[in-house]
Structure formats: C-alpha cells, structure tokens
Write a protein that holds these residues in place. Structure first.
Motif, PDB file in Angstrom:
ATOM      1  N   GLU A 155       0.834  -1.230  -0.126  1.00 34.87           N
ATOM      2  CA  GLU A 155      -0.027   0.048  -0.098  1.00 34.87           C
ATOM      3  C   GLU A 155       0.769   1.267  -0.168  1.00 34.87           C
ATOM      4  O   GLU A 155       0.640   2.167  -0.753  1.00 34.87           O
ATOM      5  N   ILE A 156       1.883   1.486   0.748  1.00 37.13           N
ATOM      6  CA  ILE A 156       2.781   2.414   0.718  1.00 37.13           C
ATOM      7  C   ILE A 156       3.307   2.614  -0.704  1.00 37.13           C
ATOM      8  O   ILE A 156       3.458   3.563  -1.459  1.00 37.13           O
ATOM      9  N   LEU A 157       3.770   1.512  -1.233  1.00 37.31           N
ATOM     10  CA  LEU A 157       4.493   1.397  -2.554  1.00 37.31           C
ATOM     11  C   LEU A 157       3.374   1.766  -3.701  1.00 37.31           C
ATOM     12  O   LEU A 157       3.698   2.861  -4.736  1.00 37.31           O
ATOM     13  N   THR A 158       2.237   1.677  -3.694  1.00 36.24           N
ATOM     14  CA  THR A 158       1.222   2.034  -4.360  1.00 36.24           C
ATOM     15  C   THR A 158       0.705   3.418  -4.379  1.00 36.24           C
ATOM     16  O   THR A 158       0.554   4.205  -5.189  1.00 36.24           O
ATOM     17  N   PHE A 159       0.666   3.881  -3.173  1.00 35.24           N
ATOM     18  CA  PHE A 159       0.489   5.281  -2.776  1.00 35.24           C
ATOM     19  C   PHE A 159       1.453   6.301  -3.440  1.00 35.24           C
ATOM     20  O   PHE A 159       1.159   7.212  -4.086  1.00 35.24           O
ATOM     21  N   LEU A 160       2.804   5.825  -3.304  1.00 32.93           N
ATOM     22  CA  LEU A 160       3.864   6.557  -3.993  1.00 32.93           C
ATOM     23  C   LEU A 160       3.834   6.642  -5.213  1.00 32.93           C
ATOM     24  O   LEU A 160       3.909   7.534  -6.217  1.00 32.93           O
ATOM     25  N   TYR A 161       3.466   5.107  -5.731  1.00 33.11           N
ATOM     26  CA  TYR A 161       3.187   4.971  -7.384  1.00 33.11           C
ATOM     27  C   TYR A 161       2.100   5.949  -8.152  1.00 33.11           C
ATOM     28  O   TYR A 161       2.077   6.369  -8.982  1.00 33.11           O
ATOM     29  N   ASP A 162       1.236   6.214  -7.202  1.00 26.84           N
ATOM     30  CA  ASP A 162      -0.186   6.766  -7.574  1.00 26.84           C
ATOM     31  C   ASP A 162       0.284   8.432  -7.886  1.00 26.84           C
ATOM     32  O   ASP A 162      -0.287   9.284  -8.454  1.00 26.84           O
ATOM     33  N   ASN A 163       1.280   8.712  -7.058  1.00 31.61           N
ATOM     34  CA  ASN A 163       1.778  10.053  -6.882  1.00 31.61           C
ATOM     35  C   ASN A 163       3.419  10.190  -7.474  1.00 31.61           C
ATOM     36  O   ASN A 163       4.135  11.092  -6.730  1.00 31.61           O
ATOM     37  N   ALA A 164       3.737   9.541  -8.453  1.00 37.70           N
ATOM     38  CA  ALA A 164       4.994   9.645  -8.894  1.00 37.70           C
ATOM     39  C   ALA A 164       5.261  10.888  -9.316  1.00 37.70           C
ATOM     40  O   ALA A 164       4.651  11.933  -9.880  1.00 37.70           O
ATOM     41  N   GLY A 165       6.384  11.268  -8.838  1.00 35.75           N
ATOM     42  CA  GLY A 165       6.963  12.575  -9.129  1.00 35.75           C
ATOM     43  C   GLY A 165       6.776  13.606  -7.970  1.00 35.75           C
ATOM     44  O   GLY A 165       7.090  14.794  -8.064  1.00 35.75           O
ATOM     45  N   LYS A 166       5.748  13.316  -7.039  1.00 31.07           N
ATOM     46  CA  LYS A 166       5.367  14.247  -6.066  1.00 31.07           C
ATOM     47  C   LYS A 166       5.973  13.658  -4.688  1.00 31.07           C
ATOM     48  O   LYS A 166       5.762  12.579  -4.409  1.00 31.07           O
ATOM     49  N   VAL A 167       6.512  14.638  -3.908  1.00 31.50           N
ATOM     50  CA  VAL A 167       7.104  14.297  -2.467  1.00 31.50           C
ATOM     51  C   VAL A 167       6.008  14.207  -1.695  1.00 31.50           C
ATOM     52  O   VAL A 167       5.227  14.986  -1.489  1.00 31.50           O
ATOM     53  N   LYS A 168       5.886  12.962  -0.932  1.00 26.96           N
ATOM     54  CA  LYS A 168       4.879  12.764  -0.066  1.00 26.96           C
ATOM     55  C   LYS A 168       5.501  12.434   1.386  1.00 26.96           C
ATOM     56  O   LYS A 168       6.691  11.782   1.513  1.00 26.96           O
ATOM     57  N   THR A 169       5.085  13.478   2.361  1.00 27.84           N
ATOM     58  CA  THR A 169       5.565  13.231   3.653  1.00 27.84           C
ATOM     59  C   THR A 169       5.176  11.954   4.369  1.00 27.84           C
ATOM     60  O   THR A 169       4.093  11.444   3.940  1.00 27.84           O
ATOM     61  N   ARG A 170       6.022  11.828   5.397  1.00 30.04           N
ATOM     62  CA  ARG A 170       5.647  10.411   6.295  1.00 30.04           C
ATOM     63  C   ARG A 170       4.007  10.714   6.614  1.00 30.04           C
ATOM     64  O   ARG A 170       3.351   9.655   6.701  1.00 30.04           O
ATOM     65  N   GLU A 171       3.522  11.872   7.213  1.00 26.83           N
ATOM     66  CA  GLU A 171       2.308  11.942   7.580  1.00 26.83           C
ATOM     67  C   GLU A 171       1.200  11.557   6.712  1.00 26.83           C
ATOM     68  O   GLU A 171       0.230  11.255   6.734  1.00 26.83           O
ATOM     69  N   GLU A 172       1.577  12.338   5.344  1.00 25.61           N
ATOM     70  CA  GLU A 172       0.639  12.092   4.280  1.00 25.61           C
ATOM     71  C   GLU A 172       0.605  10.487   4.095  1.00 25.61           C
ATOM     72  O   GLU A 172      -0.478   9.773   3.478  1.00 25.61           O
ATOM     73  N   ILE A 173       1.956   9.728   3.882  1.00 27.25           N
ATOM     74  CA  ILE A 173       1.816   8.236   3.651  1.00 27.25           C
ATOM     75  C   ILE A 173       0.934   7.509   4.707  1.00 27.25           C
ATOM     76  O   ILE A 173       0.192   6.754   4.559  1.00 27.25           O
ATOM     77  N   ILE A 174       1.355   8.111   6.120  1.00 31.03           N
ATOM     78  CA  ILE A 174       0.510   7.374   7.171  1.00 31.03           C
ATOM     79  C   ILE A 174      -1.195   7.393   7.016  1.00 31.03           C
ATOM     80  O   ILE A 174      -1.716   6.781   7.000  1.00 31.03           O
ATOM     81  N   ARG A 175      -1.532   8.763   6.506  1.00 29.83           N
ATOM     82  CA  ARG A 175      -2.836   8.849   6.583  1.00 29.83           C
ATOM     83  C   ARG A 175      -3.577   8.214   5.375  1.00 29.83           C
ATOM     84  O   ARG A 175      -4.592   7.634   5.567  1.00 29.83           O
ATOM     85  N   ALA A 176      -2.701   7.997   4.224  1.00 27.75           N
ATOM     86  CA  ALA A 176      -3.138   7.424   3.200  1.00 27.75           C
ATOM     87  C   ALA A 176      -3.294   5.784   3.347  1.00 27.75           C
ATOM     88  O   ALA A 176      -4.324   5.164   2.949  1.00 27.75           O
ATOM     89  N   VAL A 177      -2.201   5.344   4.135  1.00 26.56           N
ATOM     90  CA  VAL A 177      -2.196   3.841   4.343  1.00 26.56           C
ATOM     91  C   VAL A 177      -2.998   3.518   5.390  1.00 26.56           C
ATOM     92  O   VAL A 177      -3.620   2.299   5.455  1.00 26.56           O
ATOM     93  N   PHE A 178      -2.865   4.015   6.701  1.00 23.35           N
ATOM     94  CA  PHE A 178      -3.398   3.709   7.845  1.00 23.35           C
ATOM     95  C   PHE A 178      -4.448   4.313   8.488  1.00 23.35           C
ATOM     96  O   PHE A 178      -5.348   3.718   9.347  1.00 23.35           O
TER      97      PHE A 178
END
Length: 220
Positions: A155-178
């Motif tokens: 899910e983390i890899l997919t979230f970053l993949y969906d936002n390719a080229g955009k820097v995502k903070t740890r908080e954004e990753i946590i919110r999207a995945v958890f």
C-alpha cells in the motif's frame, strides 16, 4: 470532456462533489443507488466511475463485480471504512483506487485525472519502466520479478506510485495507508527500507528516493 459516473446516495456529498467536478471541466451523471448505477453504466460510456460502498438496492461490491464482467473502466471506491481487509476486497474485485471519507477534494480530483490518464494514455505521469503494480491482484513487479511485499509495504508503494514525481511526507503516507494512526512515524521509514531491500534484489535502479526534510518520492 471526460464523463464521470458518480454513484453516491449522500446528497450533501453529491451536491458538493458534482459542483467541484463540473467546475474542473468534467461531465457528471449521478446514481443514488446500485440499480441506477448499473442502468447508467449499461446505457452510457464513461471515462471513470466513483463508486460508494454502501449504496441502497445493490451495494458497491456487487456493482463492481458486475461492471468488471464487461469493462475495464477505471473505478475509484469512495469508502468510510478504513480496515485493510475492506480495501483489499475491493482491489481484488477490480477497483483501481480508493479514497477514504472524509476526503480531500483536490486529492480526489488528482486521483481521478491520474486514473483517467492511465486508461486513455493521455499525459499519465511516468514511473520507472521496471516497476509495475497490479492493484487487482495485489502484486508489484520489478524487472519482471514479483516483489514479496507485505500488505503495508504494497500500500505504501502503491500510494507513492499513484503520486509519482510528487514528494509525500511521512504524515501523508500514514494518512493514506493507515487512516487514523497513533504510532510512531518511523513505521514509514521501516517499511520503505524493507521495500528498497526487496527491490534491490532485482534492479540497481533507485525507485524510491528520500527527499531530506520532506519525505519520499518515486523517481520519474
């Protein structure tokens, strides 16, 4: 003009979201229940479907399974559920993406544009050619080799993949995945480290880049 089918029974969400989408240049049809959703889906051609889980008459999962018998149209699930097994069930049934309520409208529109671009090939952000993600099968491959990822890593890899080229903070990753999460933010770092180790078994390409002081980004 891209055409969207919004399958949602909450009037406040329909009113707000339809106005935002039309302002952004989309044509929007609305289905307040599952039976209307299937009727409109059958009668018209759409570029993307926004599908709520808890629809009257026929629920979102039933609709999705029927749609996937005849079409590969991009489908984004709208859900108030945050449990991983719910997300997995819809991904396995053929959903392309999901957004948890309450959602950020700008993020949702960005996801809509990305999924439409994927389906049409129009201006889709590039990602490393050696990386491929199949959301339906819950699989990720690098250079043709399947990565043995945990659900969280996927899910983390997919979230970053969906936002390719955009820097995502740890908080954004946590919110999207958890969703709601009260643990340590280093859970992201630990999972990223594991993903990188598994990727490194198959390629020297640095797929996930650390942006110091900000977060992570998939290289384009």
């Amino acid at each position: 003009m891209h055409r969207i089918l919004l399958c949602e029974d909450e009037e406040n969400i329909v009113t707000f979201l339809r106005a935002e989408l039309e302002y952004d240049g989309f044509a929007v049809d609305v289905a307040p229940d599952g039976e209307d959703a299937m009727r409109l889906f059958t009668e018209n051609e759409y570029d993307l479907i926004l599908l709520d889980i808890m629809l009257p008459a026929k629920n979102g999962l039933e609709c999705l399974r029927e749609m996937r018998k005849t079409s590969r149209i991009p489908v984004i699930i709208l859900t108030a559920r945050k449990e991983v097994y719910d997300k997995v069930a819809f991904l396995n049934a053929g959903a392309d993406d999901y957004v948890t309520k309450p959602f950020d409208t700008l993020e949702l529109i960005a996801r809509i544009k990305r999924n439409i671009a994927r389906g049409t090939g129009e201006g889709a952000p590039s990602v490393p050619q050696c990386l491929h993600i199949c959301k339906e099968g819950y699989r990720a491959t690098v250079a043709g080799n399947e990565l043995k990822l945990t659900k969280t890593e996927f899910e983390i890899l997919t979230f970053l993949y969906d936002n390719a080229g955009k820097v995502k903070t740890r908080e954004e990753i946590i919110r999207a995945v958890f969703g709601d999460f009260y643990g340590e933010s280093n859970v992201v770092d630990a999972n990223i480290k594991n993903i990188r180790a598994k990727v490194a078994l198959h390629t020297d390409h640095e797929i996930i880049k650390t942006v110091r002081g900000k977060g992570y980004v998939i290289q384009v």
